[in-house]
Design an enzyme around this catalytic site. Structure first.
Site, mmCIF file in Angstrom:
data_model
loop_
_atom_site.group_PDB
_atom_site.id
_atom_site.type_symbol
_atom_site.label_atom_id
_atom_site.label_comp_id
_atom_site.label_asym_id
_atom_site.label_seq_id
_atom_site.Cartn_x
_atom_site.Cartn_y
_atom_site.Cartn_z
ATOM 1 C CB ILE A 1 -1.070 20.033 10.250
ATOM 2 C CG1 ILE A 1 -1.366 20.905 9.023
ATOM 3 C CG2 ILE A 1 -1.072 20.891 11.510
ATOM 4 C CD1 ILE A 1 -2.738 21.563 9.068
ATOM 5 C CE LYS B 1 1.396 14.010 18.064
ATOM 6 N NZ LYS B 1 2.175 12.742 17.901
ATOM 7 N N GLY C 1 -1.608 12.696 10.409
ATOM 8 C CA GLY C 1 -1.059 12.721 9.063
ATOM 9 C C GLY C 1 -0.121 11.568 8.767
ATOM 10 N NE ARG D 1 7.419 11.105 8.428
ATOM 11 C CZ ARG D 1 7.033 10.866 9.678
ATOM 12 N NH1 ARG D 1 5.856 11.315 10.103
ATOM 13 N NH2 ARG D 1 7.802 10.205 10.512
ATOM 14 C CG HIS E 1 5.875 18.643 10.292
ATOM 15 N ND1 HIS E 1 4.784 17.841 10.076
ATOM 16 C CD2 HIS E 1 6.680 17.951 11.143
ATOM 17 C CE1 HIS E 1 4.910 16.712 10.756
ATOM 18 N NE2 HIS E 1 6.051 16.744 11.404
ATOM 19 C CG HIS F 1 5.450 14.449 19.669
ATOM 20 N ND1 HIS F 1 5.670 13.089 19.638
ATOM 21 C CD2 HIS F 1 6.181 14.958 18.634
ATOM 22 C CE1 HIS F 1 6.478 12.772 18.646
ATOM 23 N NE2 HIS F 1 6.806 13.887 18.020
ATOM 24 C CD1 TRP G 1 8.581 18.328 14.267
ATOM 25 C CD2 TRP G 1 7.612 19.308 16.010
ATOM 26 N NE1 TRP G 1 7.586 17.487 14.699
ATOM 27 C CE2 TRP G 1 6.960 18.075 15.776
ATOM 28 C CE3 TRP G 1 7.157 20.103 17.062
ATOM 29 C CZ2 TRP G 1 5.903 17.617 16.539
ATOM 30 C CZ3 TRP G 1 6.101 19.652 17.822
ATOM 31 C CH2 TRP G 1 5.487 18.417 17.561
ATOM 32 C CB ALA H 1 -4.922 14.085 22.962
#
Length: 624
Positions: A234, A236, A239, A280, A290, A348, A355, A475
């Site tokens: 998923i 942000k 991962g 990935r 994703h 991002h 994406w 963040a």
């Protein structure tokens, strides 16, 4: 009143000494120093030059009176001349006591004397101690009382070398490998490395009731067979970092081959050309960028089966093969706090992320532009403010974790007209909770060390280096007020409820696994104690048997053969073991026939127990 002769001579002009005669700077009486001070106060006198102090490099000594650095001024000379008659009227003892009192209140000279004497005493004692140590080590080369200059230098060099080695060793080996150098390792308990990273309380109060099957997650992962780990990544949630751990940081018989400059690594099974990891960094985005739960569950079996040349098999056999392969697929994922994840995705997107390569395949087709419209016009959405990011109703960042973990076919994929919004949200949330609970493993970004621990216990695979908890992210650098935070929580209300559920399940699993680990360790310790007790009793009986066999009186009178006692001991031991086995078999038979013989079971058990006890005691007495 007539003045003394010395006081009268003090006011007379200075007399020139005769050629060759020594200059007199004081009165004939040695105890009168007032007259000497008055004589020294006159300018141009020889006493004044002597008063200025000894030549450079000459010490005053401990008991000598400290001399003044500068000659006194005229005012001091007149004051001394005025006070001279008063001092002269005093008796000799009074003048001496006043002089001693004056020196006693001279704090500077007193401190210097104390410091000098203390250092001298310390050096003297240190010299004797080091000399004793040196004499113990080197013996003939040096002695305690007679230490020449060379031995002193050698001893000093050895001491300095030892101190330097200790300091260097402490800096070179500061970790837990050098526990002998750290006394606190013996006095203080070692801190739990899996303590909560957010410094919260160690005791966790659960909110949901989960069964033992929900908490016990232990997968018999066969890396040499057909088992496959599928990582649902998923956006942000950390991962990328966890995916790198999977390919670079696991102890394997055949580690993944990661070449410099390439993102993907080759993770083959031992002795095979098949991969054990679908992620990935191992297989790339084989099911789309994703891919979510709906895409992976329909795509991964076909991709794996396609690599096995499943085209040559019959269609019915292929369906059963996919179902069998699905049993060996172990899905894992990472979740994150919804507010932090949302802000991180906004930052991002500000840098140009889109994406666009994501397929969003559901029910065999991607969504149309009417079902999933875009929030921006142009190539990307770079530079968008946070308000514009939140105002878009079609933004996939809203409740992204629930959408990617749920089965979208239950709600008609991306067609919002299939069911009401309230019912749709409820179905999506329940589906995401169910899929998350039945996953082989999931971790939380806010608990890196606990995530590592649960993964290692679940798959029985250990990491080489521990995970690092990063509390400072992009963040966390975004400053928002309480109103904006509440609005973000409202836009991600499904993710907020899912994360609360996931955190509770995650921490309950962690506590359950730790308690299970402590129980197993306690059981092993108890088994070791029982084993040691048995060995101790066995050696005790053997020693007693050997002592009886080695008794000379018994050997001469009863057993002329020296090996007879040993044979007798062995026979007695065998009889004792047979009696014990018979008692055990009798007790097991009693337990099996307990239900059929309820009326007479009490009497039979007492009789059998008493008989077994009597036989055991009789055999022990006979053996003794």
């Amino acid at each position: 009143m007539a003045l003394p002769a010395c006081a009268v001579r003090a006011f007379e002009p200075p007399r020139q000494p005769e050629r060759g005669a020594p200059a007199r700077t004081t009165c004939p009486r040695r105890h009168s120093r007032v007259e000497a001070e008055l004589a020294a106060s006159r300018p141009g006198s020889v006493a004044a030059s002597v008063r200025a102090g000894p030549p450079r490099g000459v010490s005053h000594g401990f008991h000598s009176r400290p001399l003044l650095d500068k000659p006194r001024k005229a005012s001091f000379s007149l004051a001394g001349a005025a006070c001279a008659p008063l001092f002269a009227l005093l008796s000799r003892g009074r003048r001496r006591r006043m002089h001693v009192l004056r020196r006693r209140w001279d704090l500077g000279s007193l401190c210097r004397v104390l410091l000098t004497r203390g250092l001298a005493a310390l050096g003297h004692s240190l010299k004797h101690v080091l000399g004793a140590i040196f004499s113990k080590i080197f013996g003939p080369l040096a002695s305690v009382g007679n230490m020449d200059e060379k031995s002193n230098k050698l001893l000093l060099a050895l001491v300095m070398l030892f101190l330097f080695a200790v300091i260097v060793l402490q800096y070179v080996c500061p970790g837990t490998e050098c526990q002998l150098l750290r006394l606190q390792a013996f006095s203080f308990p070692v801190r739990d490395p899996y303590r909560s990273e957010d410094e919260s309380s160690a005791r966790f109060v659960p909110r949901y009731n989960f069964t033992r099957g929900d908490l016990l997650r232990k997968v018999d992962f066969d890396i040499k067979g057909d088992d496959l780990i599928v990582f649902l990544h998923i956006q942000k949630t950390g991962g990328t970092t966890f995916g790198r751990h999977l390919v670079r940081n696991i102890q394997l018989e055949q580690p993944c081959e990661c070449r410099v400059g390439q993102k993907k690594c080759t993770c083959h099974r031992p002795g095979k050309r098949e991969t054990w990891l679908f992620s990935r960094f191992s297989t790339g985005w084989s099911c789309g960028l994703h891919a979510d739960w709906t895409e992976l569950t329909s795509c991964v079996p076909s991709v794996v089966d396609g690599k096995r040349d499943a085209r040559l098999r019959p269609s019915r056999w292929r369906i059963f093969q996919i179902l069998d392969a699905a049993r060996n697929f172990h899905y894992i994922t990472i979740l994150r706090d919804p507010v932090s994840r949302y802000l991180s995705e906004w930052r991002h997107v500000q840098r140009g992320a889109t994406w666009k390569a994501s397929l969003h395949v559901c029910d065999g087709r991607p969504p149309t532009s009417e079902e999933l419209p875009s929030c921006y016009t142009g190539d990307d959405w770079s530079g968008c403010p946070l308000k514009e990011f939140m105002d878009c109703p079609y933004n996939l960042a809203n409740n992204r974790q629930v959408r990617m973990l749920s089965d979208l076919t239950l709600v008609g994929c991306y067609n919002l007209s299939v069911m009401p919004e309230k019912q749709r949200n409820k179905v999506l949330l329940e589906s995401a909770k169910s899929n998350l609970k039945h996953m082989a493993f999931f971790g939380l970004t806010e608990f890196q060390r606990k995530t590592q621990y649960l993964f290692e216990k679940t798959f029985n695979m250990n990491f080489i280096s521990p995970f690092t908890q990063y509390n400072t992210t992009r963040a966390s650098s975004v400053e928002i007020n309480e109103e904006i935070q509440k609005r973000i929580e409202g836009l991600n209300f499904l993710d907020m409820e899912l994360y609360s559920y996931a955190k509770d399940l995650f921490l309950q699993r962690y506590q359950f696994m730790r308690q299970k680990e402590h129980q197993e360790a306690r059981r092993k310790r108890q088994e070791q104690r029982k084993f040691l007790k048995g060995r101790l009793l066995q050696t005790h009986f053997q020693s007693q048997g050997q002592g009886q066999s080695q008794n000379p009186n018994q050997n001469q009178s009863q057993n002329p053969n020296p090996n007879a006692n040993q044979n007798l001991t062995q026979n007695l031991t065998q009889n004792l073991m047979q009696n014990l086995m018979q008692n055990l078999t009798q007790s097991s038979r009693q337990k099996e026939n307990r239900e059929s013989l309820k009326q007479n079971s009490g009497k039979e058990q007492k009789d059998n127990t008493s008989n077994g006890t009597n036989d055991y005691i009789g055999s022990v007495e006979k053996w003794r």
